[in-house]
Scaffold this motif. Structure first.
Motif, mmCIF file in Angstrom:
data_model
loop_
_atom_site.group_PDB
_atom_site.id
_atom_site.type_symbol
_atom_site.label_atom_id
_atom_site.label_comp_id
_atom_site.label_asym_id
_atom_site.label_seq_id
_atom_site.Cartn_x
_atom_site.Cartn_y
_atom_site.Cartn_z
ATOM 1 N N TYR A 1 0.828 -1.204 0.000
ATOM 2 C CA TYR A 1 0.000 0.000 0.000
ATOM 3 C C TYR A 1 0.866 1.258 0.000
ATOM 4 O O TYR A 1 0.530 2.245 -0.665
ATOM 5 C CB TYR A 1 -0.926 0.010 1.210
ATOM 6 N N SER A 2 1.977 1.215 0.735
ATOM 7 C CA SER A 2 2.873 2.374 0.762
ATOM 8 C C SER A 2 3.435 2.658 -0.634
ATOM 9 O O SER A 2 3.481 3.812 -1.075
ATOM 10 C CB SER A 2 4.001 2.145 1.768
ATOM 11 N N TYR B 1 0.665 4.055 -2.753
ATOM 12 C CA TYR B 1 0.341 5.436 -2.390
ATOM 13 C C TYR B 1 1.382 6.401 -2.956
ATOM 14 O O TYR B 1 1.035 7.464 -3.496
ATOM 15 C CB TYR B 1 0.259 5.573 -0.879
ATOM 16 N N LYS B 2 2.651 6.033 -2.864
ATOM 17 C CA LYS B 2 3.698 6.909 -3.388
ATOM 18 C C LYS B 2 3.588 7.054 -4.904
ATOM 19 O O LYS B 2 3.772 8.155 -5.450
ATOM 20 C CB LYS B 2 5.064 6.363 -3.002
ATOM 21 N N THR C 1 0.861 6.788 -6.610
ATOM 22 C CA THR C 1 -0.325 7.597 -6.862
ATOM 23 C C THR C 1 -0.030 9.082 -6.668
ATOM 24 O O THR C 1 -0.489 9.932 -7.445
ATOM 25 C CB THR C 1 -1.475 7.167 -5.934
ATOM 26 N N VAL C 2 0.746 9.413 -5.628
ATOM 27 C CA VAL C 2 1.127 10.813 -5.392
ATOM 28 C C VAL C 2 1.926 11.356 -6.565
ATOM 29 O O VAL C 2 1.686 12.470 -7.050
ATOM 30 C CB VAL C 2 1.914 10.924 -4.070
ATOM 31 N N HIS D 1 -0.142 13.804 2.607
ATOM 32 C CA HIS D 1 -0.377 12.572 3.368
ATOM 33 C C HIS D 1 -1.625 12.635 4.232
ATOM 34 O O HIS D 1 -1.796 11.823 5.139
ATOM 35 C CB HIS D 1 0.836 12.217 4.241
ATOM 36 N N ASP E 1 -4.565 12.000 3.178
ATOM 37 C CA ASP E 1 -5.422 10.911 2.742
ATOM 38 C C ASP E 1 -4.766 9.551 2.947
ATOM 39 O O ASP E 1 -5.227 8.545 2.415
ATOM 40 C CB ASP E 1 -5.792 11.084 1.268
ATOM 41 N N TYR E 2 -3.690 9.517 3.719
ATOM 42 C CA TYR E 2 -2.990 8.261 3.984
ATOM 43 C C TYR E 2 -3.832 7.408 4.925
ATOM 44 O O TYR E 2 -4.414 7.908 5.898
ATOM 45 C CB TYR E 2 -1.621 8.557 4.608
ATOM 46 N N ILE E 3 -3.900 6.086 4.652
ATOM 47 C CA ILE E 3 -4.784 5.207 5.399
ATOM 48 C C ILE E 3 -4.326 5.019 6.842
ATOM 49 O O ILE E 3 -5.103 4.615 7.710
ATOM 50 C CB ILE E 3 -4.905 3.839 4.691
#
Length: 521
Positions: free
Chosen positions: A77-78, A81-82, A84-85, A199, A201-203
């Motif tokens: 997920y990390s 996420y990166k 996606t950013v 960050h 929106d970070y889970i």
């Protein structure tokens, strides 16, 4: 004695004692299994320990596999996420207009037909500018290796120059934002321009994990610039030209420690990116103090001075505009009068060109500028109260500097028929008003302006007209002299200390002369 015979009640049946007791004591096992059970022997202690170790091993294995799966899921997920950013920031620099640019460009960005866009351009950007070609080269990426500070008075068209250049390349590789004096607001605006959520929106926030957002706005801004730098490095190979980051109105930053720290962070990034031709940063400002803060650390900075439009260009453009959109042929005498009243300031020329009565609009603009100056800088004369001493020092300095510009105008000749506002060097202006700090305050309230070369002049032609009218009024010199005398009197009273000497009391209750008391001390 014979046993008495007992007669049972009617309906009862007497049975022998032996048969009745046997029936009561014998249980009925017809529904039960009467097979004898064999007892299981207990396991050996070694076998019990082996079973316990096996159960512990099985539990540990399940827990380890669960933790490993959780860790791999979090790591995946990390990475997602990166990525996606990075994609979101990359998309922010793609071809097209962001919401900030759409709002700034207004009608031009929403036009769908080419002829409609051309008509809007002719209505909004009808004055040709000599600086447009240079700005086009900066925005398109032809001019590289530097970052830029566009400096000029309010309403000279700094942002209009940038928007026209951005429109020509359809917003490709552009991020544009407005500055603000609050760091939190600036952080949000930077995130909106780069499509970066910091960050938030970070889970991990769902599990109350302390994340990267638990920091100061300056650190968040630094993180956003780091992500932008990664995107710029990725796109440099494919695009072949640097990205562009435009920050408008940096004079809105506070001239305090927080504002200077923010300006320093932005300048450091601009210096590094300009040297590597990675990102071109463009600042726009209305006030001179921003240049003073940037110059000590500037290596690759270039300052662009945007001034009012020249007389011949402004009058020719105004004449064509009135002929095209108002079917009016304006005489040259009226054009000269309009330029004498409002000059070549775009914000005033737009108001005049779109009005029905141009001369009345010019008079309204001049009255508004004069009222602004008088409301902020008028002096009170010899009847002022001592509580307004400091504000009146500020006002008196503004009046003295305005008078100096009017006197300087009488000795100035118009170069080639193109009148220019009279100017005084910054150090000489400070010497005239005998204060160092007031000139920047005058620039802040748009009464005087300090250009990039350190020359002080009136903020606009209507403001210079107001100076001329005020200084030519009857009794102006006497009123100014009375104000200065009153300020000197108040300052003298503030420096004077009255000493009162009393005779000290004697211990016996009498009064001892001062000489005797001092001799005893």
């Amino acid at each position: 004695m014979p046993r008495a015979s007992i007669k049972p009640p009617r309906g009862w049946i007497l049975l022998p004692l032996s048969r009745r007791s046997a029936r009561l004591r014998t249980p009925q096992f017809s529904n039960y299994d009467l097979t004898p059970r064999t007892q299981t022997p207990r396991d050996h202690p070694k076998q019990e320990r082996s079973k316990f170790a096996r159960s512990v091993l099985e539990g540990s294995t399940v827990a380890l596999i669960s933790l490993l799966g959780l860790g791999l899921g979090g790591y995946a997920y990390s990475l997602f996420y990166k990525q996606t950013v990075m994609k979101k920031i990359e998309k922010a620099f793609s071809k097209g207009y962001s919401s900030n640019e759409l709002v700034a460009m207004g009608k031009v960005a929403f036009g769908t037909q080419p002829d409609k866009i051309q008509e809007v351009l002719e209505k909004e950007y009808w004055v040709p500018r000599s600086e447009q070609t240079y700005i086009d080269d900066i925005v398109s990426g032809k001019a590289r290796g530097r970052y830029y500070l566009i400096l000029g008075e309010r309403g000279t068209g700094k942002r209009a120059l940038l928007l026209e250049a951005i429109r020509k390349i359809h917003g490709d590789g552009i991020a544009m934002m407005e500055a603000h004096n609050d760091l939190e607001v600036f952080r949000l605006r930077l995130g909106k321009a780069l499509d970066y959520e910091f960050h938030e929106d970070y889970i991990g926030g769902l599990f109350s994990i302390r994340g990267p957002r638990d920091s100061t706005p300056l650190l968040d801004i630094e993180r956003a610039l780091n992500q932008m730098e990664k995107v710029a490095l990725k796109l440099r190979q494919t695009r072949g030209r640097p990205l562009l980051l435009v920050i408008n109105n940096i004079h809105l930053f506070r001239d305090d420690e927080a504002g200077r720290n923010l300006l320093e962070i932005l300048q450091q990034r601009a210096e590094i990116w300009a040297g590597n031709e990675l990102v071109t940063v463009v600042f726009t400002s209305d006030e001179y103090w921003t240049q003073e803060k940037l110059i000590p650390l500037a290596t690759n900075m270039h300052t662009i001075h945007v001034r009012d439009v020249r007389k011949d260009i402004a009058l020719e453009a105004l004449k064509k505009y009135r002929a095209r959109f108002h079917n009016e042929e304006v005489p040259q005498s009226i054009l000269d009068t309009i330029f004498a009243k409002v000059g070549g300031r775009l914000i005033f020329l737009n108001q005049v060109a779109k009005s029905n009565d141009m001369l009345a609009t010019c008079d309204h603009i001049n009255r508004k500028e004069k009222s602004w100056f008088l409301n902020n800088c008028w002096i009170l004369g010899d009847s002022m109260d001592d509580d307004v001493e400091e504000p009146q020092k500020f006002c008196a300095a503004a009046i003295i500097l305005a008078r100096a510009l009017v006197l300087r105008e009488k000795d100035q000749k118009d170069p080639e028929g193109d009148p220019r506002l009279p100017e005084i060097p910054l150090h000489e202006s400070r010497q005239i008003i005998t204060r160092e700090d007031f000139v920047h305050s005058f620039d802040h309230i748009n009464v005087f302006h300090i250009d990039g070369k350190g020359m002080v002049r009136a903020d606009s032609v209507p403001m210079q007209n107001a100076f001329r009218e005020i200084c030519s009024e009857e009794g102006f010199e006497e009123h100014l002299k009375a104000t200065l005398n009153r300020l000197d009197e108040l300052e003298s009273l503030a420096r004077t200390r009255e000493v009162a000497i009393r005779d000290p009391p004697d211990r016996s209750g009498g009064i001892v002369p001062v000489q005797t008391y001092c001799a005893k001390l």
